[in-house]
Design a protein around this motif. Structure first.
Motif, PDB file in Angstrom:
ATOM      1  N   GLN A   1       0.844  -1.209   0.000  1.00  0.00           N
ATOM      2  CA  GLN A   1       0.000   0.000   0.000  1.00  0.00           C
ATOM      3  C   GLN A   1       0.878   1.259   0.000  1.00  0.00           C
ATOM      4  O   GLN A   1       0.670   2.188  -0.779  1.00  0.00           O
ATOM      5  N   LEU A   2       1.878   1.252   0.892  1.00  0.00           N
ATOM      6  CA  LEU A   2       2.744   2.434   1.035  1.00  0.00           C
ATOM      7  C   LEU A   2       3.519   2.724  -0.242  1.00  0.00           C
ATOM      8  O   LEU A   2       3.608   3.866  -0.699  1.00  0.00           O
ATOM      9  N   THR A   3       4.089   1.659  -0.837  1.00  0.00           N
ATOM     10  CA  THR A   3       4.929   1.877  -2.020  1.00  0.00           C
ATOM     11  C   THR A   3       4.093   2.313  -3.220  1.00  0.00           C
ATOM     12  O   THR A   3       4.514   3.179  -3.992  1.00  0.00           O
ATOM     13  N   SER A   4       2.876   1.750  -3.377  1.00  0.00           N
ATOM     14  CA  SER A   4       2.035   2.216  -4.505  1.00  0.00           C
ATOM     15  C   SER A   4       1.614   3.666  -4.267  1.00  0.00           C
ATOM     16  O   SER A   4       1.538   4.457  -5.207  1.00  0.00           O
ATOM     17  N   ALA A   5       1.343   4.011  -3.000  1.00  0.00           N
ATOM     18  CA  ALA A   5       0.984   5.406  -2.701  1.00  0.00           C
ATOM     19  C   ALA A   5       2.150   6.335  -3.053  1.00  0.00           C
ATOM     20  O   ALA A   5       1.954   7.443  -3.553  1.00  0.00           O
ATOM     21  N   LYS A   6       3.375   5.853  -2.812  1.00  0.00           N
ATOM     22  CA  LYS A   6       4.551   6.658  -3.180  1.00  0.00           C
ATOM     23  C   LYS A   6       4.615   6.848  -4.691  1.00  0.00           C
ATOM     24  O   LYS A   6       4.863   7.951  -5.178  1.00  0.00           O
ATOM     25  N   CYS A   7       4.401   5.745  -5.446  1.00  0.00           N
ATOM     26  CA  CYS A   7       4.439   5.846  -6.921  1.00  0.00           C
ATOM     27  C   CYS A   7       3.455   6.915  -7.407  1.00  0.00           C
ATOM     28  O   CYS A   7       3.811   7.786  -8.211  1.00  0.00           O
ATOM     29  N   LEU A   8       2.227   6.846  -6.907  1.00  0.00           N
ATOM     30  CA  LEU A   8       1.200   7.798  -7.359  1.00  0.00           C
ATOM     31  C   LEU A   8       1.537   9.222  -6.894  1.00  0.00           C
ATOM     32  O   LEU A   8       1.321  10.191  -7.625  1.00  0.00           O
ATOM     33  N   THR A   9       2.086   9.327  -5.678  1.00  0.00           N
ATOM     34  CA  THR A   9       2.489  10.648  -5.159  1.00  0.00           C
ATOM     35  C   THR A   9       3.562  11.264  -6.050  1.00  0.00           C
ATOM     36  O   THR A   9       3.476  12.429  -6.447  1.00  0.00           O
TER      37      THR A   9
ATOM     38  N   CYS B   1      -5.057   6.747   1.843  1.00  0.00           N
ATOM     39  CA  CYS B   1      -4.152   5.632   2.178  1.00  0.00           C
ATOM     40  C   CYS B   1      -2.988   6.147   3.027  1.00  0.00           C
ATOM     41  O   CYS B   1      -2.617   5.545   4.038  1.00  0.00           O
ATOM     42  N   LEU B   2      -2.399   7.295   2.635  1.00  0.00           N
ATOM     43  CA  LEU B   2      -1.257   7.838   3.382  1.00  0.00           C
ATOM     44  C   LEU B   2      -1.679   8.316   4.772  1.00  0.00           C
ATOM     45  O   LEU B   2      -0.932   8.165   5.742  1.00  0.00           O
ATOM     46  N   VAL B   3      -2.898   8.855   4.877  1.00  0.00           N
ATOM     47  CA  VAL B   3      -3.383   9.258   6.209  1.00  0.00           C
ATOM     48  C   VAL B   3      -3.517   8.014   7.099  1.00  0.00           C
ATOM     49  O   VAL B   3      -3.143   8.041   8.272  1.00  0.00           O
ATOM     50  N   ARG B   4      -4.028   6.910   6.523  1.00  0.00           N
ATOM     51  CA  ARG B   4      -4.143   5.653   7.293  1.00  0.00           C
ATOM     52  C   ARG B   4      -2.793   5.221   7.860  1.00  0.00           C
ATOM     53  O   ARG B   4      -2.701   4.676   8.945  1.00  0.00           O
ATOM     54  N   MET B   5      -1.736   5.483   7.072  1.00  0.00           N
ATOM     55  CA  MET B   5      -0.392   5.060   7.494  1.00  0.00           C
ATOM     56  C   MET B   5       0.098   5.842   8.721  1.00  0.00           C
ATOM     57  O   MET B   5       1.081   5.483   9.340  1.00  0.00           O
ATOM     58  N   CYS B   6      -0.583   6.951   9.025  1.00  0.00           N
ATOM     59  CA  CYS B   6      -0.140   7.778  10.158  1.00  0.00           C
ATOM     60  C   CYS B   6      -0.788   7.342  11.469  1.00  0.00           C
ATOM     61  O   CYS B   6      -0.521   7.923  12.515  1.00  0.00           O
ATOM     62  N   SER B   7      -1.660   6.316  11.410  1.00  0.00           N
ATOM     63  CA  SER B   7      -2.406   5.986  12.633  1.00  0.00           C
ATOM     64  C   SER B   7      -1.542   5.193  13.608  1.00  0.00           C
ATOM     65  O   SER B   7      -0.542   4.581  13.242  1.00  0.00           O
TER      66      SER B   7
ATOM     67  N   GLU C   1       6.483   2.682   9.342  1.00  0.00           N
ATOM     68  CA  GLU C   1       5.378   2.978   8.427  1.00  0.00           C
ATOM     69  C   GLU C   1       4.802   4.366   8.708  1.00  0.00           C
ATOM     70  O   GLU C   1       4.455   5.112   7.786  1.00  0.00           O
ATOM     71  N   ARG C   2       4.732   4.722   9.986  1.00  0.00           N
ATOM     72  CA  ARG C   2       4.192   6.044  10.339  1.00  0.00           C
ATOM     73  C   ARG C   2       5.118   7.154   9.825  1.00  0.00           C
ATOM     74  O   ARG C   2       4.654   8.187   9.347  1.00  0.00           O
ATOM     75  N   VAL C   3       6.424   6.916   9.945  1.00  0.00           N
ATOM     76  CA  VAL C   3       7.393   7.914   9.466  1.00  0.00           C
ATOM     77  C   VAL C   3       7.247   8.083   7.956  1.00  0.00           C
ATOM     78  O   VAL C   3       7.107   9.190   7.431  1.00  0.00           O
ATOM     79  N   GLU C   4       7.260   6.938   7.257  1.00  0.00           N
ATOM     80  CA  GLU C   4       7.200   7.000   5.791  1.00  0.00           C
ATOM     81  C   GLU C   4       5.860   7.565   5.314  1.00  0.00           C
ATOM     82  O   GLU C   4       5.808   8.355   4.360  1.00  0.00           O
ATOM     83  N   GLY C   5       4.793   7.194   5.991  1.00  0.00           N
ATOM     84  CA  GLY C   5       3.464   7.688   5.636  1.00  0.00           C
ATOM     85  C   GLY C   5       3.387   9.204   5.755  1.00  0.00           C
ATOM     86  O   GLY C   5       2.956   9.898   4.830  1.00  0.00           O
ATOM     87  N   ALA C   6       3.858   9.715   6.911  1.00  0.00           N
ATOM     88  CA  ALA C   6       3.774  11.164   7.141  1.00  0.00           C
ATOM     89  C   ALA C   6       4.658  11.934   6.168  1.00  0.00           C
ATOM     90  O   ALA C   6       4.273  12.974   5.633  1.00  0.00           O
ATOM     91  N   GLU C   7       5.860  11.410   5.917  1.00  0.00           N
ATOM     92  CA  GLU C   7       6.777  12.133   5.022  1.00  0.00           C
ATOM     93  C   GLU C   7       6.252  12.145   3.588  1.00  0.00           C
ATOM     94  O   GLU C   7       6.352  13.160   2.894  1.00  0.00           O
ATOM     95  N   THR C   8       5.682  11.021   3.154  1.00  0.00           N
ATOM     96  CA  THR C   8       5.152  10.966   1.786  1.00  0.00           C
ATOM     97  C   THR C   8       3.927  11.873   1.655  1.00  0.00           C
ATOM     98  O   THR C   8       3.768  12.595   0.668  1.00  0.00           O
ATOM     99  N   LEU C   9       3.073  11.860   2.681  1.00  0.00           N
ATOM    100  CA  LEU C   9       1.884  12.719   2.651  1.00  0.00           C
ATOM    101  C   LEU C   9       2.302  14.195   2.624  1.00  0.00           C
ATOM    102  O   LEU C   9       1.731  15.005   1.884  1.00  0.00           O
ATOM    103  N   ALA C  10       3.325  14.527   3.428  1.00  0.00           N
ATOM    104  CA  ALA C  10       3.815  15.913   3.443  1.00  0.00           C
ATOM    105  C   ALA C  10       4.270  16.319   2.041  1.00  0.00           C
ATOM    106  O   ALA C  10       3.980  17.426   1.569  1.00  0.00           O
ATOM    107  N   TYR C  11       4.953  15.406   1.358  1.00  0.00           N
ATOM    108  CA  TYR C  11       5.466  15.691   0.013  1.00  0.00           C
ATOM    109  C   TYR C  11       4.306  15.845  -0.980  1.00  0.00           C
ATOM    110  O   TYR C  11       4.312  16.734  -1.837  1.00  0.00           O
ATOM    111  N   LEU C  12       3.289  14.990  -0.830  1.00  0.00           N
ATOM    112  CA  LEU C  12       2.151  15.024  -1.759  1.00  0.00           C
ATOM    113  C   LEU C  12       1.386  16.343  -1.676  1.00  0.00           C
ATOM    114  O   LEU C  12       1.064  16.963  -2.693  1.00  0.00           O
ATOM    115  N   ILE C  13       1.109  16.798  -0.456  1.00  0.00           N
ATOM    116  CA  ILE C  13       0.203  17.951  -0.317  1.00  0.00           C
ATOM    117  C   ILE C  13       0.936  19.289  -0.310  1.00  0.00           C
ATOM    118  O   ILE C  13       0.320  20.347  -0.373  1.00  0.00           O
TER     119      ILE C  13
END
Length: 576
Positions: free
Chosen positions: A211-219, A241-247, A254-266
């Motif tokens: 989930q995380l890696t596909s979210a990165k690809c799309l980001t 999906c990336l918000v879910r990774m922050c829970s 996973e929380r670190v990678e989720g938050a950093e990728t989400l920060a980059y996306l938005i």
């Protein structure tokens, strides 16, 4: 040998010391060696590489990579797989330079050709690519050798490991690369477009890593301009999906990678920032990033503690990146982030900002851009003294060797009223840091003159009050240093020279019993009498009439070498 070293780092090190590596490489490259023997050699070398970083260094020193790459030319699949497995282990080690994959131009096309041989060659080669693709040059080489076409169909492989490594390849290929990203959007695999396949891979029933890696690809494709920010695959799939990774339920990494990728996306898009800020209580979720490790005292295992503290740091850093992105453009979201943060977080956050705003810190620019000045000025008005200290401390660091614009921003946001309120703060730390801020604002001549031309009257008043008040040595020393900075200005000097009260105070501190204060007062005098500057003659005469030269003669006999030197230097200005 193989059985002795599996899972035993001590044995691996022993064999390396005994010189096993050159011998194994010799057998691996001998034409007379049977394929079985060569394969066994590659397997033992692979096992040695699994050990410590020092083991990998020893293998690299023996030129293992060219030997293994040569092995890939063999017709025997088992031997090729053993060589690739060993290469994969070596290239994924942090001590191996990625460049070694690209030195021989025939290697990449040969690896592309081997992709079709077996699921093992696919897994290992994709893993090598994703680890060795660092930056646009590598992306271009892989892209030009057909990486996209050769790897795309692996996303539907029956092997999970192959699918996963192929996905990782696409995330590193697409990162900040419009050319690759634009190509990926139009790639078809079994009649389906690649973005659709990525979306399927980030559904909740898939493994988290996938989930995380596909979210990165799309980001990355979105940030490279290949997918619009309002596309449903971003708004309805990737972002949630990336918000879910922050829970809290997710692992730390996973929380670190989720938050950093989400920060980059938005980061560049205010609409995505708004959506993220109202998805799944994200802002409240980020508050939990600061509650780790939950209790340090209970941890006795020092290795565990080290691991936890490292992760605590990474979690906080990721949370800050996401806070910064969330609040990058929208004032309402910014308010929401600070209003939702409990005091303890604000204290941690603001003390972290103090460090991130040091002059040499790479994070200084992005933090300034994300509205830090207003935020910190707000903290200086807090009821909580720890927050006032951190707010002013961070501003002090921000002003250090800063350009005029930043200094002007600070003064404007803070307001002179608040600055003077802080100078009469009951908390000593607040007072000291405010003086530090003032000292940093008043550095470099043009800045000193500019600030003193607009705020000179109030600043001189504040300085007078502090020098007259009941304050400790450190406070008075810092205040005299501010005066010395003002004395270094071109036009600002006159504010001191025309203020007899201040001149008498400087004279008083030159004769003080405390050397620190004498030295600080000396700096003021040196800057005022410096003879290479316009009007120095008049200033020298006025100070002579006040009896300053007599004091200088006295100080030039001082037992304190520092004071004595400074006095002699000032006297020389009179003689020159």
């Amino acid at each position: 040998m193989k059985n002795a070293v599996i899972g035993n780092n001590k044995q691996k090190a022993n064999l390396i010391v005994l010189g096993a590596v050159p011998r194994l490489l010799y057998l691996l490259q001998q034409e007379t060696s049977s394929t079985e023997l060569k394969t066994e050699c590659a397997v033992v070398l692979g096992s040695l590489a699994m050990g410590t970083e020092n083991n990998v260094k020893s293998l690299l020193d023996c030129h293992i990579i060219p030997a293994l790459l040569q092995g890939l030319l063999s017709p025997d699949l088992k031997f090729i797989e053993a060589c690739l497995r060993c290469l994969r282990t070596i290239f994924t080690s942090p001590v191996t330079p990625e460049e070694l994959l690209y030195t021989d131009a025939t290697v990449i096309p040969h690896l592309m050709a081997l992709l079709s041989r077996s699921r093992y060659t696919q897994e290992y080669i994709c893993q090598i690519f994703s680890h060795c693709c660092k930056g646009p040059d590598h992306q271009t080489i892989l892209f030009n050798h057909g990486a996209v076409q050769n790897i795309a169909h692996l996303l539907t492989s029956v092997s999970y490991k192959v699918r996963m490594q192929a996905l990782k390849c696409f995330s590193v290929l697409a990162f900040e690369n419009p050319q690759v990203s634009m190509t990926l959007v139009n790639v078809l695999v079994d009649g389906e477009l690649l973005p659709q396949i990525f979306v399927k891979m980030l559904q909740r029933d898939k493994p988290i890593e996938m989930q995380l890696t596909s979210a990165k690809c799309l980001t990355y494709m979105c940030r490279a301009g290949a997918i619009r920010t309002d596309d449903s695959c971003i708004v309805l799939k990737t972002l949630p999906c990336l918000v879910r990774m922050c829970s809290k339920e997710r692992l730390l990494e996973e929380r670190v990678e989720g938050a950093e990728t989400l920060a980059y996306l938005i980061e560049p898009d205010v609409e995505l920032q708004r959506i993220a800020s109202i998805t799944d209580h994200l802002i409240a979720m980020l508050a939990d990033y600061f509650k780790y490790p939950s209790s340090v005292s209970a941890i006795t295992d020092i290795k565990r503690l080290d691991h936890d503290l490292k992760h605590a740091h990474e979690l906080r850093q990721a949370a800050f990146k996401l806070y910064a992105s969330l609040g990058a453009n929208d004032e309402d979201i910014r308010k929401k982030v600070l209003q939702n943060a409990p005091d303890e977080i604000l204290v941690v956050a603001s003390s972290m900002l103090c460090n991130l705003l040091l002059e040499f810190s790479p994070s200084k620019e992005p933090i300034l851009e994300s509205g830090a000045v207003e935020l910190l000025c707000g903290l200086t008005q807090s009821e909580n003294p720890a927050l006032r200290v951190n707010g002013i401390w961070a501003l002090m660091n921000m002003a250090f060797q800063a350009e005029q614009k930043i200094k002007a921003d600070i003064l404007r946001s803070l307001s002179t009223e608040q600055l003077f309120r802080l100078l009469s703060d009951s908390d000593l730390n607040v007072l000291m840091k405010t003086l530090g801020l003032l000292r940093n604002l008043l550095s470099t001549r043009p800045h000193i003159d500019k600030i003193m031309s607009t705020h000179g009257k109030q600043i001189m008043q504040a300085v007078t009050l502090i020098l007259e008040g009941e304050h400790n040595i450190e406070v008075k020393e810092q205040t005299l240093c501010i005066l010395a900075n003002i004395a270094d200005g071109t036009t600002a000097k006159e504010l001191i020279m025309t203020n007899d009260d201040i001149l008498q105070k400087i004279k008083y501190y030159m004769g003080h019993s405390h050397v620190k204060l004498q030295l600080a007062a000396m700096f003021c005098i040196s800057n005022l009498v410096w003879n290479e500057e316009e009007g120095s003659q008049e200033r020298q005469d006025k100070l002579r009439d006040m009896g300053i030269v007599d004091i200088l003669h006295k100080l030039s006999q001082s037992p304190d070498s520092n004071l004595c030197d400074k006095a002699k230097m000032a006297l020389q200005q009179y003689l020159a």
